[in-house]
Scaffold this motif. Structure first.
Motif, PDB file in Angstrom:
ATOM      1  N   LYS A 128     -24.931  32.016  58.033  1.00 54.54           N
ATOM      2  CA  LYS A 128     -23.834  32.205  58.972  1.00 54.54           C
ATOM      3  C   LYS A 128     -23.153  30.859  59.237  1.00 54.54           C
ATOM      4  O   LYS A 128     -23.787  29.806  59.135  1.00 54.54           O
ATOM      5  CB  LYS A 128     -24.362  32.771  60.292  1.00 54.54           C
ATOM      6  N   GLN A 129     -21.876  30.927  59.602  1.00 52.60           N
ATOM      7  CA  GLN A 129     -21.113  29.703  59.854  1.00 52.60           C
ATOM      8  C   GLN A 129     -21.718  28.867  60.980  1.00 52.60           C
ATOM      9  O   GLN A 129     -21.731  27.647  60.923  1.00 52.60           O
ATOM     10  CB  GLN A 129     -19.647  30.032  60.158  1.00 52.60           C
ATOM     11  N   ARG A 130     -22.250  29.524  61.990  1.00 51.58           N
ATOM     12  CA  ARG A 130     -22.872  28.794  63.101  1.00 51.58           C
ATOM     13  C   ARG A 130     -24.107  28.026  62.611  1.00 51.58           C
ATOM     14  O   ARG A 130     -24.340  26.883  62.995  1.00 51.58           O
ATOM     15  CB  ARG A 130     -23.245  29.771  64.210  1.00 51.58           C
ATOM     16  N   THR A 131     -24.896  28.656  61.754  1.00 52.06           N
ATOM     17  CA  THR A 131     -26.081  28.006  61.202  1.00 52.06           C
ATOM     18  C   THR A 131     -25.674  26.809  60.352  1.00 52.06           C
ATOM     19  O   THR A 131     -26.264  25.733  60.448  1.00 52.06           O
ATOM     20  CB  THR A 131     -26.894  29.007  60.357  1.00 52.06           C
ATOM     21  N   ILE A 132     -24.645  26.995  59.538  1.00 50.88           N
ATOM     22  CA  ILE A 132     -24.154  25.892  58.703  1.00 50.88           C
ATOM     23  C   ILE A 132     -23.679  24.739  59.579  1.00 50.88           C
ATOM     24  O   ILE A 132     -23.978  23.573  59.310  1.00 50.88           O
ATOM     25  CB  ILE A 132     -23.045  26.380  57.753  1.00 50.88           C
ATOM     26  N   ARG A 133     -22.960  25.055  60.652  1.00 51.26           N
ATOM     27  CA  ARG A 133     -22.461  24.022  61.551  1.00 51.26           C
ATOM     28  C   ARG A 133     -23.626  23.247  62.180  1.00 51.26           C
ATOM     29  O   ARG A 133     -23.600  22.015  62.239  1.00 51.26           O
ATOM     30  CB  ARG A 133     -21.580  24.645  62.630  1.00 51.26           C
ATOM     31  N   ASN A 134     -24.662  23.955  62.614  1.00 53.61           N
ATOM     32  CA  ASN A 134     -25.826  23.294  63.220  1.00 53.61           C
ATOM     33  C   ASN A 134     -26.578  22.440  62.207  1.00 53.61           C
ATOM     34  O   ASN A 134     -26.971  21.305  62.511  1.00 53.61           O
ATOM     35  CB  ASN A 134     -26.759  24.327  63.848  1.00 53.61           C
ATOM     36  N   LYS A 135     -26.798  22.987  61.019  1.00 51.59           N
ATOM     37  CA  LYS A 135     -27.488  22.233  59.972  1.00 51.59           C
ATOM     38  C   LYS A 135     -26.689  20.982  59.607  1.00 51.59           C
ATOM     39  O   LYS A 135     -27.240  19.897  59.464  1.00 51.59           O
ATOM     40  CB  LYS A 135     -27.658  23.087  58.706  1.00 51.59           C
ATOM     41  N   GLY A 183     -36.984   9.138  70.556  1.00 47.43           N
ATOM     42  CA  GLY A 183     -37.351   9.813  71.797  1.00 47.43           C
ATOM     43  C   GLY A 183     -36.925  11.274  71.882  1.00 47.43           C
ATOM     44  O   GLY A 183     -36.855  11.827  72.971  1.00 47.43           O
ATOM     45  N   PHE A 184     -36.644  11.889  70.742  1.00 45.47           N
ATOM     46  CA  PHE A 184     -36.302  13.316  70.750  1.00 45.47           C
ATOM     47  C   PHE A 184     -37.541  14.131  71.077  1.00 45.47           C
ATOM     48  O   PHE A 184     -38.669  13.704  70.825  1.00 45.47           O
ATOM     49  CB  PHE A 184     -35.789  13.775  69.383  1.00 45.47           C
ATOM     50  N   LYS A 185     -37.338  15.322  71.616  1.00 46.39           N
ATOM     51  CA  LYS A 185     -38.453  16.238  71.828  1.00 46.39           C
ATOM     52  C   LYS A 185     -39.036  16.594  70.463  1.00 46.39           C
ATOM     53  O   LYS A 185     -38.341  16.603  69.453  1.00 46.39           O
ATOM     54  CB  LYS A 185     -37.988  17.504  72.539  1.00 46.39           C
ATOM     55  N   GLU A 186     -40.329  16.906  70.477  1.00 48.17           N
ATOM     56  CA  GLU A 186     -41.000  17.196  69.212  1.00 48.17           C
ATOM     57  C   GLU A 186     -40.422  18.404  68.499  1.00 48.17           C
ATOM     58  O   GLU A 186     -40.383  18.443  67.277  1.00 48.17           O
ATOM     59  CB  GLU A 186     -42.504  17.369  69.440  1.00 48.17           C
ATOM     60  N   THR A 187     -39.952  19.380  69.245  1.00 53.06           N
ATOM     61  CA  THR A 187     -39.352  20.551  68.604  1.00 53.06           C
ATOM     62  C   THR A 187     -38.102  20.153  67.822  1.00 53.06           C
ATOM     63  O   THR A 187     -37.872  20.636  66.719  1.00 53.06           O
ATOM     64  CB  THR A 187     -38.985  21.641  69.633  1.00 53.06           C
ATOM     65  N   TYR A 188     -37.302  19.236  68.371  1.00 58.14           N
ATOM     66  CA  TYR A 188     -36.100  18.782  67.677  1.00 58.14           C
ATOM     67  C   TYR A 188     -36.475  17.926  66.471  1.00 58.14           C
ATOM     68  O   TYR A 188     -35.861  18.030  65.406  1.00 58.14           O
ATOM     69  CB  TYR A 188     -35.188  18.013  68.626  1.00 58.14           C
ATOM     70  N   GLN A 189     -37.514  17.114  66.613  1.00 54.95           N
ATOM     71  CA  GLN A 189     -37.988  16.309  65.484  1.00 54.95           C
ATOM     72  C   GLN A 189     -38.399  17.215  64.322  1.00 54.95           C
ATOM     73  O   GLN A 189     -38.090  16.935  63.162  1.00 54.95           O
ATOM     74  CB  GLN A 189     -39.177  15.451  65.897  1.00 54.95           C
ATOM     75  N   ARG A 190     -39.095  18.311  64.653  1.00 58.68           N
ATOM     76  CA  ARG A 190     -39.513  19.248  63.596  1.00 58.68           C
ATOM     77  C   ARG A 190     -38.305  19.946  62.976  1.00 58.68           C
ATOM     78  O   ARG A 190     -38.284  20.213  61.774  1.00 58.68           O
ATOM     79  CB  ARG A 190     -40.515  20.249  64.150  1.00 58.68           C
ATOM     80  N   MET A 191     -37.285  20.246  63.796  1.00 65.36           N
ATOM     81  CA  MET A 191     -36.065  20.851  63.250  1.00 65.36           C
ATOM     82  C   MET A 191     -35.395  19.898  62.257  1.00 65.36           C
ATOM     83  O   MET A 191     -34.926  20.326  61.196  1.00 65.36           O
ATOM     84  CB  MET A 191     -35.083  21.205  64.369  1.00 65.36           C
ATOM     85  N   LEU A 192     -35.368  18.609  62.588  1.00 65.36           N
ATOM     86  CA  LEU A 192     -34.790  17.621  61.680  1.00 65.36           C
ATOM     87  C   LEU A 192     -35.606  17.529  60.391  1.00 65.36           C
ATOM     88  O   LEU A 192     -35.051  17.463  59.288  1.00 65.36           O
ATOM     89  CB  LEU A 192     -34.697  16.258  62.362  1.00 65.36           C
ATOM     90  N   GLN A 193     -36.921  17.553  60.546  1.00 65.32           N
ATOM     91  CA  GLN A 193     -37.804  17.537  59.370  1.00 65.32           C
ATOM     92  C   GLN A 193     -37.535  18.766  58.497  1.00 65.32           C
ATOM     93  O   GLN A 193     -37.503  18.674  57.272  1.00 65.32           O
ATOM     94  CB  GLN A 193     -39.267  17.527  59.808  1.00 65.32           C
ATOM     95  N   ASN A 194     -37.330  19.906  59.123  1.00 63.46           N
ATOM     96  CA  ASN A 194     -37.042  21.134  58.372  1.00 63.46           C
ATOM     97  C   ASN A 194     -35.746  21.011  57.568  1.00 63.46           C
ATOM     98  O   ASN A 194     -35.657  21.514  56.447  1.00 63.46           O
ATOM     99  CB  ASN A 194     -36.955  22.341  59.308  1.00 63.46           C
ATOM    100  N   GLN A 195     -34.743  20.335  58.123  1.00 62.85           N
ATOM    101  CA  GLN A 195     -33.480  20.162  57.395  1.00 62.85           C
ATOM    102  C   GLN A 195     -33.685  19.251  56.189  1.00 62.85           C
ATOM    103  O   GLN A 195     -33.155  19.514  55.105  1.00 62.85           O
ATOM    104  CB  GLN A 195     -32.387  19.600  58.313  1.00 62.85           C
TER     105      GLN A 195
END
Length: 172
Positions: A74-81, A117-129
């Motif tokens: 979806k376009q929203r997912t692409i924008r976030n990624k 200093g990002f939250k760990e959930t955001y760090q994992r999201m970045l790792q996933n990308q």
């Protein structure tokens, strides 16, 4: 392949002929470059992207990745990624060739992300990308060595794990 200067406007134009994925010849032309160097760089990057040679820069591969994922996500997912990749991956690894990024580079990147200093959930999201980029390169474009598979993923810290485990303990 030709680069020429538009004397009237003072800008540069680049034209190339290349084959698409079906083997058909395609003509590409882009105008308005401020310098000959920029026009030649566009030409080189466009040819690399058409061949999807893993010697291309990570920043250039990101465009190939999103071109491939356009109909799938979806376009929203692409924008976030795209936001996460452009703000947290490209600034640190964007100028390195895909096939020259090593597990040590990924670890350095992880350490830099942890230090922000990002939250760990955001760090994992970045790792996933990051992992998604390299997995796509390995599966679709034959990247020989995926550095993300050799590196431990960013995890929750041990205190957070212990809290979660205590919540799930059932006493009989």
């Amino acid at each position: 392949m030709a680069v020429s200067k538009d004397m009237e406007k003072g800008t540069w134009t680049s034209q190339i002929w290349m084959e698409d994925w079906q083997g058909k010849k395609k003509h590409k032309k882009k105008r308005g470059f401020a310098s000959k160097k920029e026009a030649l760089e566009w030409e080189r990057n466009t040819l690399l992207a058409s061949k999807t040679d893993m010697n291309m820069k990570l920043a250039d591969f990101v465009e190939v990745y999103f071109r491939d994922k356009d109909g799938e996500l979806k376009q929203r997912t692409i924008r976030n990624k795209r936001y996460m990749i452009e703000h947290h991956i490209i600034p640190l690894l964007g100028n390195k060739a895909m096939d020259s990024i090593t597990p040590a580079d990924i670890i350095q990147w992880q350490n830099k992300i942890r230090s922000k200093g990002f939250k760990e959930t955001y760090q994992r999201m970045l790792q996933n990308q990051m992992t998604a980029l390299f997995t796509h390169a390995a599966k679709i474009y034959n990247l020989k060595d995926n550095p993300c598979t050799k590196v431990k993923r960013i995890e929750r810290d041990t205190q957070e794990k212990q809290k979660t485990n205590k919540k799930h303990d059932i006493s009989l």
